[in-house]
Design a protein around this motif. Structure first.
Motif, PDB file in Angstrom:
ATOM      1  N   PRO A 216       0.800  -1.233   0.000  1.00 55.37           N
ATOM      2  CA  PRO A 216       0.000   0.000   0.000  1.00 55.37           C
ATOM      3  C   PRO A 216       0.830   1.278   0.000  1.00 55.37           C
ATOM      4  CG  PRO A 216      -0.867  -1.583   1.582  1.00 55.37           C
ATOM      5  CD  PRO A 216       0.440  -2.129   1.112  1.00 55.37           C
ATOM      6  N   ARG A 217       1.952   1.296   0.671  1.00 52.48           N
ATOM      7  CA  ARG A 217       2.714   2.535   0.799  1.00 52.48           C
ATOM      8  C   ARG A 217       3.235   3.026  -0.553  1.00 52.48           C
ATOM      9  NH1 ARG A 217       4.294   3.993   5.862  1.00 52.48           N
ATOM     10  NH2 ARG A 217       6.296   4.811   5.155  1.00 52.48           N
ATOM     11  N   VAL A 218       3.708   2.119  -1.368  1.00 53.67           N
ATOM     12  CA  VAL A 218       4.215   2.552  -2.667  1.00 53.67           C
ATOM     13  C   VAL A 218       3.078   3.011  -3.571  1.00 53.67           C
ATOM     14  CG1 VAL A 218       4.153   0.297  -3.833  1.00 53.67           C
ATOM     15  CG2 VAL A 218       5.880   1.995  -4.476  1.00 53.67           C
ATOM     16  N   VAL A 219       1.896   2.421  -3.420  1.00 48.61           N
ATOM     17  CA  VAL A 219       0.730   2.857  -4.191  1.00 48.61           C
ATOM     18  C   VAL A 219       0.348   4.284  -3.795  1.00 48.61           C
ATOM     19  CG1 VAL A 219      -1.722   2.462  -4.631  1.00 48.61           C
ATOM     20  CG2 VAL A 219      -0.139   0.527  -4.541  1.00 48.61           C
ATOM     21  N   VAL A 220       0.294   4.546  -2.492  1.00 46.19           N
ATOM     22  CA  VAL A 220      -0.045   5.887  -2.010  1.00 46.19           C
ATOM     23  C   VAL A 220       0.997   6.895  -2.480  1.00 46.19           C
ATOM     24  CG1 VAL A 220      -0.362   7.313   0.052  1.00 46.19           C
ATOM     25  CG2 VAL A 220      -1.323   4.999  -0.032  1.00 46.19           C
ATOM     26  N   GLY A 221       2.265   6.507  -2.452  1.00 42.19           N
ATOM     27  CA  GLY A 221       3.307   7.402  -2.930  1.00 42.19           C
ATOM     28  C   GLY A 221       3.161   7.738  -4.400  1.00 42.19           C
ATOM     29  N   ALA A 222       2.831   6.730  -5.206  1.00 46.51           N
ATOM     30  CA  ALA A 222       2.651   6.965  -6.642  1.00 46.51           C
ATOM     31  C   ALA A 222       1.478   7.897  -6.897  1.00 46.51           C
ATOM     32  CB  ALA A 222       2.437   5.629  -7.352  1.00 46.51           C
ATOM     33  N   VAL A 223       0.371   7.709  -6.169  1.00 47.31           N
ATOM     34  CA  VAL A 223      -0.795   8.583  -6.327  1.00 47.31           C
ATOM     35  C   VAL A 223      -0.423  10.019  -5.950  1.00 47.31           C
ATOM     36  CG1 VAL A 223      -3.111   9.106  -5.477  1.00 47.31           C
ATOM     37  CG2 VAL A 223      -2.467   6.743  -5.993  1.00 47.31           C
ATOM     38  N   ALA A 224       0.341  10.180  -4.888  1.00 47.46           N
ATOM     39  CA  ALA A 224       0.754  11.516  -4.464  1.00 47.46           C
ATOM     40  C   ALA A 224       1.558  12.218  -5.552  1.00 47.46           C
ATOM     41  CB  ALA A 224       1.567  11.431  -3.175  1.00 47.46           C
ATOM     42  N   LEU A 225       2.515  11.521  -6.139  1.00 50.02           N
ATOM     43  CA  LEU A 225       3.359  12.147  -7.158  1.00 50.02           C
ATOM     44  C   LEU A 225       2.573  12.462  -8.431  1.00 50.02           C
ATOM     45  CD1 LEU A 225       6.655  10.077  -6.722  1.00 50.02           C
ATOM     46  CD2 LEU A 225       6.096  12.340  -5.807  1.00 50.02           C
ATOM     47  N   LEU A 226       1.692  11.572  -8.826  1.00 48.47           N
ATOM     48  CA  LEU A 226       0.843  11.851  -9.981  1.00 48.47           C
ATOM     49  C   LEU A 226      -0.041  13.077  -9.727  1.00 48.47           C
ATOM     50  CD1 LEU A 226      -0.278   8.220 -10.899  1.00 48.47           C
ATOM     51  CD2 LEU A 226       1.111   9.729 -12.339  1.00 48.47           C
ATOM     52  N   SER A 227      -0.584  13.170  -8.514  1.00 51.58           N
ATOM     53  CA  SER A 227      -1.463  14.285  -8.166  1.00 51.58           C
ATOM     54  C   SER A 227      -0.711  15.608  -8.155  1.00 51.58           C
ATOM     55  CB  SER A 227      -2.109  14.033  -6.802  1.00 51.58           C
ATOM     56  OG  SER A 227      -2.879  12.851  -6.814  1.00 51.58           O
ATOM     57  N   VAL A 228       0.506  15.609  -7.624  1.00 50.21           N
ATOM     58  CA  VAL A 228       1.304  16.828  -7.601  1.00 50.21           C
ATOM     59  C   VAL A 228       1.616  17.295  -9.017  1.00 50.21           C
ATOM     60  CG1 VAL A 228       3.542  17.805  -6.964  1.00 50.21           C
ATOM     61  CG2 VAL A 228       2.294  16.409  -5.325  1.00 50.21           C
ATOM     62  N   ASP A 229       1.983  16.365  -9.891  1.00 51.85           N
ATOM     63  CA  ASP A 229       2.275  16.739 -11.279  1.00 51.85           C
ATOM     64  C   ASP A 229       1.057  17.392 -11.931  1.00 51.85           C
ATOM     65  OD1 ASP A 229       4.867  15.856 -11.163  1.00 51.85           O
ATOM     66  OD2 ASP A 229       4.495  13.951 -12.182  1.00 51.85           O
ATOM     67  N   ALA A 230      -0.124  16.790 -11.728  1.00 55.26           N
ATOM     68  CA  ALA A 230      -1.337  17.352 -12.325  1.00 55.26           C
ATOM     69  C   ALA A 230      -1.641  18.722 -11.741  1.00 55.26           C
ATOM     70  CB  ALA A 230      -2.516  16.404 -12.096  1.00 55.26           C
ATOM     71  N   TRP A 231      -1.469  18.875 -10.429  1.00 54.93           N
ATOM     72  CA  TRP A 231      -1.741  20.164  -9.797  1.00 54.93           C
ATOM     73  C   TRP A 231      -0.812  21.243 -10.332  1.00 54.93           C
ATOM     74  CZ3 TRP A 231       1.369  23.302  -6.765  1.00 54.93           C
ATOM     75  CH2 TRP A 231       0.705  24.402  -6.190  1.00 54.93           C
ATOM     76  N   ARG A 232       0.449  20.905 -10.545  1.00 59.49           N
ATOM     77  CA  ARG A 232       1.399  21.905 -11.052  1.00 59.49           C
ATOM     78  C   ARG A 232       1.026  22.372 -12.459  1.00 59.49           C
ATOM     79  NH1 ARG A 232       7.191  19.512  -8.872  1.00 59.49           N
ATOM     80  NH2 ARG A 232       7.273  20.781  -6.982  1.00 59.49           N
ATOM     81  N   VAL A 233       0.600  21.457 -13.301  1.00 59.03           N
ATOM     82  CA  VAL A 233       0.197  21.863 -14.642  1.00 59.03           C
ATOM     83  C   VAL A 233      -1.034  22.760 -14.570  1.00 59.03           C
ATOM     84  CG1 VAL A 233      -0.635  21.040 -16.871  1.00 59.03           C
ATOM     85  CG2 VAL A 233       1.200  19.809 -15.712  1.00 59.03           C
ATOM     86  N   ARG A 234      -2.015  22.385 -13.739  1.00 62.45           N
ATOM     87  CA  ARG A 234      -3.210  23.216 -13.599  1.00 62.45           C
ATOM     88  C   ARG A 234      -2.852  24.596 -13.033  1.00 62.45           C
ATOM     89  NH1 ARG A 234      -6.947  21.619  -9.932  1.00 62.45           N
ATOM     90  NH2 ARG A 234      -8.507  22.872 -11.006  1.00 62.45           N
ATOM     91  N   ALA A 235      -1.929  24.622 -12.056  1.00 62.96           N
ATOM     92  CA  ALA A 235      -1.512  25.900 -11.472  1.00 62.96           C
ATOM     93  C   ALA A 235      -0.811  26.772 -12.504  1.00 62.96           C
ATOM     94  CB  ALA A 235      -0.599  25.658 -10.277  1.00 62.96           C
ATOM     95  N   ALA A 236      -0.005  26.157 -13.355  1.00 58.67           N
ATOM     96  CA  ALA A 236       0.680  26.925 -14.395  1.00 58.67           C
ATOM     97  C   ALA A 236      -0.320  27.530 -15.373  1.00 58.67           C
ATOM     98  CB  ALA A 236       1.673  26.025 -15.132  1.00 58.67           C
ATOM     99  N   LEU A 237      -1.333  26.764 -15.741  1.00 54.28           N
ATOM    100  CA  LEU A 237      -2.370  27.272 -16.634  1.00 54.28           C
ATOM    101  C   LEU A 237      -3.128  28.429 -15.977  1.00 54.28           C
ATOM    102  CD1 LEU A 237      -3.741  23.859 -17.959  1.00 54.28           C
ATOM    103  CD2 LEU A 237      -2.532  25.588 -19.318  1.00 54.28           C
ATOM    104  N   GLU A 238      -3.465  28.270 -14.696  1.00 52.73           N
ATOM    105  CA  GLU A 238      -4.187  29.321 -13.975  1.00 52.73           C
ATOM    106  C   GLU A 238      -3.332  30.571 -13.838  1.00 52.73           C
ATOM    107  OE1 GLU A 238      -7.586  30.797 -12.362  1.00 52.73           O
ATOM    108  OE2 GLU A 238      -7.393  28.692 -12.949  1.00 52.73           O
ATOM    109  N   SER A 239      -2.047  30.387 -13.550  1.00 54.37           N
ATOM    110  CA  SER A 239      -1.153  31.522 -13.402  1.00 54.37           C
ATOM    111  C   SER A 239      -1.032  32.299 -14.705  1.00 54.37           C
ATOM    112  CB  SER A 239       0.236  31.031 -12.958  1.00 54.37           C
ATOM    113  OG  SER A 239       1.137  32.106 -12.826  1.00 54.37           O
ATOM    114  N   ALA A 240      -0.932  31.569 -15.810  1.00 56.26           N
ATOM    115  CA  ALA A 240      -0.836  32.241 -17.105  1.00 56.26           C
ATOM    116  C   ALA A 240      -2.097  33.043 -17.397  1.00 56.26           C
ATOM    117  CB  ALA A 240      -0.593  31.210 -18.204  1.00 56.26           C
ATOM    118  N   ALA A 241      -3.240  32.500 -17.033  1.00 54.37           N
ATOM    119  CA  ALA A 241      -4.506  33.184 -17.299  1.00 54.37           C
ATOM    120  C   ALA A 241      -4.691  34.409 -16.412  1.00 54.37           C
ATOM    121  CB  ALA A 241      -5.667  32.219 -17.099  1.00 54.37           C
ATOM    122  N   ARG A 242      -4.074  34.407 -15.231  1.00 56.13           N
ATOM    123  CA  ARG A 242      -4.273  35.500 -14.271  1.00 56.13           C
ATOM    124  C   ARG A 242      -3.065  36.430 -14.172  1.00 56.13           C
ATOM    125  NH1 ARG A 242      -8.394  34.579 -10.216  1.00 56.13           N
ATOM    126  NH2 ARG A 242      -9.683  32.822 -10.839  1.00 56.13           N
ATOM    127  N   GLY A 243      -2.153  36.318 -15.092  1.00 57.84           N
ATOM    128  CA  GLY A 243      -1.019  37.228 -15.107  1.00 57.84           C
ATOM    129  C   GLY A 243       0.008  36.948 -14.040  1.00 57.84           C
TER     130      GLY A 243
END
Length: 254
Positions: A216-243
């Protein structure tokens, strides 16, 4: 931009569904609380806005085996019906049927469910509960509904949830949760705490992947890293839209 952000989130969900398919029988139960945000987003997209109008209709996320109660929630035609379905499900009663109460109740319930069902993610779940409670109590100045307060108390302790001021709230948090607000002196700076929370999720996820073998621990770790990557891309898109204004970006992604 909104469609691009949603595509990023949908890609993350697809990866989680694929991961769930690889897990041994019963392993999907580990991922359901970690994917709860997608079901919350589905419900939120169907609720009226504060001005009474409904937001632009969006295709709901396809949750598959990662749903909690979506097949029932999808058929709820009113906020009152949505509350009734939630109350009869593992989500529990959100304490009200206003759009705010429904979404806040689900978010705090997701933190509670994660802390209980996914021990390697308990630290991040407590941090998420801190951010949610602090924002509701001291930014929006709204009292927590009783069921939400109970969930928050389970995660943060009674002294914290009973605090009358932000300063008292921060001082009364248990050490396992206080880290997220360290150095954050004003509620208006909670976006910085949000950034710290994501950095911690990444660090904890990387540690779980490095240290754990199959389990279970490695599964949770993988989900965390995938989620962070997705959040960073979404944050970059939001930042570009909001200057590039960081506080507004973090507020928009909450």
């Amino acid at each position: 931009m909104r469609q691009a952000q949603r595509a990023v989130s949908a890609t993350l969900l697809w990866h989680l569904r694929v991961l769930a398919g690889w897990l041994p029988r019963g392993g999907t139960r580990l991922l359901v609380p970690l994917a709860a945000g997608f079901e919350i987003a589905n419900v939120a997209s169907r609720l009226p806005a504060s001005d009474g109008r409904r937001a632009e209709a969006l295709e709901p996320y396809r949750l598959g085996a990662l749903e909690t109660a979506w097949r029932s929630l999808e058929h709820a035609g009113t906020p009152a019906q949505t509350r009734a379905v939630l109350t009869a499900s593992p989500w529990g009663d959100p304490g009200g049927d206003t759009p705010w109460a429904l979404v806040t109740g689900m978010r705090m319930a997701a933190a509670r469910r994660t802390a209980v069902a996914v021990p390697p993610a308990r630290r991040s779940a407590q941090g998420r509960a801190v951010l949610l409670a602090a924002r509701e109590l001291f930014v929006h100045e709204r009292s927590l509904e009783e069921p939400v307060l109970r969930d928050a108390t389970r995660l943060l302790g009674r002294r914290g949830t009973a605090a009358a001021t932000y300063e008292e709230f921060r001082a009364c948090l248990p050490p396992s949760a206080a880290w997220v607000l360290e150095g954050i002196d004003e509620p208006g700076d909670l976006w910085r705490a949000e950034a710290r929370w994501w950095r911690t999720v990444q660090a904890d996820g990387a540690a779980l992947v490095r240290q754990a073998r199959y389990g279970p621990r490695v599964v949770v770790g993988a989900v965390a890293l995938l989620s962070v990557d997705a959040w960073r891309v979404r944050a970059a898109l939001e930042s570009a839209a909001r200057g590039g204004r960081p506080g507004e970006v973090f507020d928009a992604l909450v």
